[in-house]
Scaffold this motif. Structure first.
Motif, PDB file in Angstrom:
ATOM      1  N   GLY A 155       0.812  -1.177   0.000  1.00 49.31           N
ATOM      2  CA  GLY A 155       0.000   0.000   0.000  1.00 49.31           C
ATOM      3  C   GLY A 155       0.860   1.247   0.000  1.00 49.31           C
ATOM      4  O   GLY A 155       2.063   1.214   0.181  1.00 49.31           O
ATOM      5  N   GLY A 156       0.197   2.305  -0.235  1.00 48.14           N
ATOM      6  CA  GLY A 156       0.876   3.587  -0.243  1.00 48.14           C
ATOM      7  C   GLY A 156      -0.131   4.709  -0.348  1.00 48.14           C
ATOM      8  O   GLY A 156      -1.337   4.492  -0.396  1.00 48.14           O
ATOM      9  N   LEU A 157       0.383   5.887  -0.411  1.00 47.83           N
ATOM     10  CA  LEU A 157      -0.450   7.073  -0.492  1.00 47.83           C
ATOM     11  C   LEU A 157       0.110   7.976  -1.576  1.00 47.83           C
ATOM     12  O   LEU A 157       1.317   8.221  -1.635  1.00 47.83           O
ATOM     13  CB  LEU A 157      -0.439   7.799   0.856  1.00 47.83           C
ATOM     14  CG  LEU A 157      -1.286   9.045   0.990  1.00 47.83           C
ATOM     15  CD1 LEU A 157      -2.767   8.694   0.882  1.00 47.83           C
ATOM     16  CD2 LEU A 157      -1.018   9.722   2.317  1.00 47.83           C
ATOM     17  N   ARG A 158      -0.751   8.465  -2.431  1.00 48.32           N
ATOM     18  CA  ARG A 158      -0.343   9.370  -3.499  1.00 48.32           C
ATOM     19  C   ARG A 158      -0.948  10.738  -3.222  1.00 48.32           C
ATOM     20  O   ARG A 158      -2.157  10.859  -3.006  1.00 48.32           O
ATOM     21  CB  ARG A 158      -0.842   8.854  -4.845  1.00 48.32           C
ATOM     22  CG  ARG A 158      -0.425   9.712  -5.991  1.00 48.32           C
ATOM     23  CD  ARG A 158      -0.873   9.104  -7.292  1.00 48.32           C
ATOM     24  NE  ARG A 158      -0.586   9.998  -8.391  1.00 48.32           N
ATOM     25  CZ  ARG A 158      -0.809   9.717  -9.637  1.00 48.32           C
ATOM     26  NH1 ARG A 158      -1.320   8.539  -9.962  1.00 48.32           N
ATOM     27  NH2 ARG A 158      -0.532  10.573 -10.581  1.00 48.32           N
ATOM     28  N   VAL A 159      -0.107  11.765  -3.246  1.00 51.71           N
ATOM     29  CA  VAL A 159      -0.548  13.127  -2.982  1.00 51.71           C
ATOM     30  C   VAL A 159      -0.406  13.928  -4.267  1.00 51.71           C
ATOM     31  O   VAL A 159       0.669  13.965  -4.865  1.00 51.71           O
ATOM     32  CB  VAL A 159       0.293  13.780  -1.856  1.00 51.71           C
ATOM     33  CG1 VAL A 159      -0.122  15.215  -1.634  1.00 51.71           C
ATOM     34  CG2 VAL A 159       0.183  12.970  -0.587  1.00 51.71           C
ATOM     35  N   ARG A 160      -1.511  14.549  -4.713  1.00 48.93           N
ATOM     36  CA  ARG A 160      -1.506  15.387  -5.914  1.00 48.93           C
ATOM     37  C   ARG A 160      -2.061  16.759  -5.542  1.00 48.93           C
ATOM     38  O   ARG A 160      -3.265  16.984  -5.665  1.00 48.93           O
ATOM     39  CB  ARG A 160      -2.333  14.758  -7.020  1.00 48.93           C
ATOM     40  CG  ARG A 160      -1.666  13.539  -7.628  1.00 48.93           C
ATOM     41  CD  ARG A 160      -2.385  13.057  -8.853  1.00 48.93           C
ATOM     42  NE  ARG A 160      -2.772  14.138  -9.733  1.00 48.93           N
ATOM     43  CZ  ARG A 160      -2.221  14.385 -10.927  1.00 48.93           C
ATOM     44  NH1 ARG A 160      -1.281  13.605 -11.358  1.00 48.93           N
ATOM     45  NH2 ARG A 160      -2.641  15.383 -11.649  1.00 48.93           N
ATOM     46  N   PRO A 161      -1.213  17.678  -5.100  1.00 48.24           N
ATOM     47  CA  PRO A 161      -1.700  18.985  -4.670  1.00 48.24           C
ATOM     48  C   PRO A 161      -2.157  19.839  -5.846  1.00 48.24           C
ATOM     49  O   PRO A 161      -1.637  19.730  -6.956  1.00 48.24           O
ATOM     50  CB  PRO A 161      -0.494  19.607  -3.981  1.00 48.24           C
ATOM     51  CG  PRO A 161       0.676  18.962  -4.634  1.00 48.24           C
ATOM     52  CD  PRO A 161       0.233  17.571  -4.966  1.00 48.24           C
ATOM     53  N   ASP A 162      -3.140  20.695  -5.586  1.00 46.46           N
ATOM     54  CA  ASP A 162      -3.587  21.679  -6.568  1.00 46.46           C
ATOM     55  C   ASP A 162      -2.811  22.978  -6.428  1.00 46.46           C
ATOM     56  O   ASP A 162      -2.698  23.747  -7.371  1.00 46.46           O
ATOM     57  CB  ASP A 162      -5.080  21.966  -6.414  1.00 46.46           C
ATOM     58  CG  ASP A 162      -5.925  20.773  -6.801  1.00 46.46           C
ATOM     59  OD1 ASP A 162      -5.559  20.066  -7.752  1.00 46.46           O
ATOM     60  OD2 ASP A 162      -6.952  20.557  -6.156  1.00 46.46           O
ATOM     61  N   SER A 163      -2.286  23.237  -5.222  1.00 49.91           N
ATOM     62  CA  SER A 163      -1.463  24.422  -5.015  1.00 49.91           C
ATOM     63  C   SER A 163      -0.468  24.146  -3.889  1.00 49.91           C
ATOM     64  O   SER A 163      -0.726  23.360  -2.976  1.00 49.91           O
ATOM     65  CB  SER A 163      -2.312  25.644  -4.682  1.00 49.91           C
ATOM     66  OG  SER A 163      -2.913  25.512  -3.425  1.00 49.91           O
ATOM     67  N   VAL A 164       0.686  24.825  -4.006  1.00 45.02           N
ATOM     68  CA  VAL A 164       1.749  24.717  -3.014  1.00 45.02           C
ATOM     69  C   VAL A 164       2.278  26.121  -2.779  1.00 45.02           C
ATOM     70  O   VAL A 164       2.500  26.870  -3.732  1.00 45.02           O
ATOM     71  CB  VAL A 164       2.898  23.809  -3.501  1.00 45.02           C
ATOM     72  CG1 VAL A 164       4.007  23.739  -2.481  1.00 45.02           C
ATOM     73  CG2 VAL A 164       2.401  22.430  -3.838  1.00 45.02           C
ATOM     74  N   GLU A 165       2.475  26.500  -1.512  1.00 44.18           N
ATOM     75  CA  GLU A 165       2.981  27.828  -1.189  1.00 44.18           C
ATOM     76  C   GLU A 165       4.328  27.704  -0.495  1.00 44.18           C
ATOM     77  O   GLU A 165       4.503  26.878   0.397  1.00 44.18           O
ATOM     78  CB  GLU A 165       1.999  28.563  -0.280  1.00 44.18           C
ATOM     79  CG  GLU A 165       2.403  29.983  -0.004  1.00 44.18           C
ATOM     80  CD  GLU A 165       1.366  30.751   0.766  1.00 44.18           C
ATOM     81  OE1 GLU A 165       1.745  31.554   1.644  1.00 44.18           O
ATOM     82  OE2 GLU A 165       0.164  30.560   0.508  1.00 44.18           O
ATOM     83  N   PHE A 166       5.285  28.533  -0.961  1.00 45.90           N
ATOM     84  CA  PHE A 166       6.614  28.572  -0.369  1.00 45.90           C
ATOM     85  C   PHE A 166       6.824  29.934   0.262  1.00 45.90           C
ATOM     86  O   PHE A 166       6.427  30.949  -0.290  1.00 45.90           O
ATOM     87  CB  PHE A 166       7.697  28.342  -1.441  1.00 45.90           C
ATOM     88  CG  PHE A 166       7.700  26.945  -1.985  1.00 45.90           C
ATOM     89  CD1 PHE A 166       8.338  25.926  -1.313  1.00 45.90           C
ATOM     90  CD2 PHE A 166       7.058  26.667  -3.171  1.00 45.90           C
ATOM     91  CE1 PHE A 166       8.348  24.641  -1.818  1.00 45.90           C
ATOM     92  CE2 PHE A 166       7.052  25.385  -3.693  1.00 45.90           C
ATOM     93  CZ  PHE A 166       7.701  24.373  -3.013  1.00 45.90           C
ATOM     94  N   TRP A 167       7.473  29.943   1.424  1.00 49.15           N
ATOM     95  CA  TRP A 167       7.739  31.175   2.160  1.00 49.15           C
ATOM     96  C   TRP A 167       9.200  31.162   2.532  1.00 49.15           C
ATOM     97  O   TRP A 167       9.718  30.159   3.027  1.00 49.15           O
ATOM     98  CB  TRP A 167       6.870  31.209   3.404  1.00 49.15           C
ATOM     99  CG  TRP A 167       7.048  32.412   4.261  1.00 49.15           C
ATOM    100  CD1 TRP A 167       6.376  33.584   4.159  1.00 49.15           C
ATOM    101  CD2 TRP A 167       7.950  32.562   5.362  1.00 49.15           C
ATOM    102  NE1 TRP A 167       6.789  34.456   5.130  1.00 49.15           N
ATOM    103  CE2 TRP A 167       7.769  33.848   5.870  1.00 49.15           C
ATOM    104  CE3 TRP A 167       8.898  31.744   5.952  1.00 49.15           C
ATOM    105  CZ2 TRP A 167       8.491  34.339   6.948  1.00 49.15           C
ATOM    106  CZ3 TRP A 167       9.619  32.224   7.021  1.00 49.15           C
ATOM    107  CH2 TRP A 167       9.394  33.512   7.504  1.00 49.15           C
ATOM    108  N   GLN A 168       9.894  32.283   2.287  1.00 51.13           N
ATOM    109  CA  GLN A 168      11.296  32.392   2.652  1.00 51.13           C
ATOM    110  C   GLN A 168      11.526  33.750   3.283  1.00 51.13           C
ATOM    111  O   GLN A 168      11.220  34.785   2.676  1.00 51.13           O
ATOM    112  CB  GLN A 168      12.188  32.224   1.433  1.00 51.13           C
ATOM    113  CG  GLN A 168      13.656  32.256   1.752  1.00 51.13           C
ATOM    114  CD  GLN A 168      14.523  32.016   0.536  1.00 51.13           C
ATOM    115  OE1 GLN A 168      14.044  31.965  -0.579  1.00 51.13           O
ATOM    116  NE2 GLN A 168      15.804  31.851   0.762  1.00 51.13           N
ATOM    117  N   GLY A 169      12.060  33.765   4.507  1.00 48.50           N
ATOM    118  CA  GLY A 169      12.319  35.010   5.215  1.00 48.50           C
ATOM    119  C   GLY A 169      13.662  35.600   4.823  1.00 48.50           C
ATOM    120  O   GLY A 169      14.606  34.878   4.521  1.00 48.50           O
ATOM    121  N   HIS A 170      13.726  36.917   4.816  1.00 47.88           N
ATOM    122  CA  HIS A 170      14.956  37.643   4.520  1.00 47.88           C
ATOM    123  C   HIS A 170      15.172  38.714   5.585  1.00 47.88           C
ATOM    124  O   HIS A 170      14.271  39.035   6.347  1.00 47.88           O
ATOM    125  CB  HIS A 170      14.871  38.327   3.146  1.00 47.88           C
ATOM    126  CG  HIS A 170      14.845  37.381   2.006  1.00 47.88           C
ATOM    127  ND1 HIS A 170      15.940  36.671   1.584  1.00 47.88           N
ATOM    128  CD2 HIS A 170      13.838  37.010   1.172  1.00 47.88           C
ATOM    129  CE1 HIS A 170      15.614  35.910   0.548  1.00 47.88           C
ATOM    130  NE2 HIS A 170      14.338  36.096   0.279  1.00 47.88           N
TER     131      HIS A 170
END
Length: 41
Positions: A1-16
């Protein structure tokens, strides 16, 4: 068994230094491609 993840959106955040943070959202289009949206600054 396993799990498949298919996101519709992904957000990235990077501090400066100086509180100028990069926020990027990648969204899947109906055609299956990805578009990039800059949320901040």
């Amino acid at each position: 068994g396993g799990l498949r993840v298919r996101p519709d959106s992904v957000e990235f955040w990077q501090g400066h230094a100086g509180r100028l943070h990069d926020r990027l959202r990648f969204r899947r289009t109906d055609a299956g491609d990805w578009t990039v949206e800059r949320l901040a600054p």
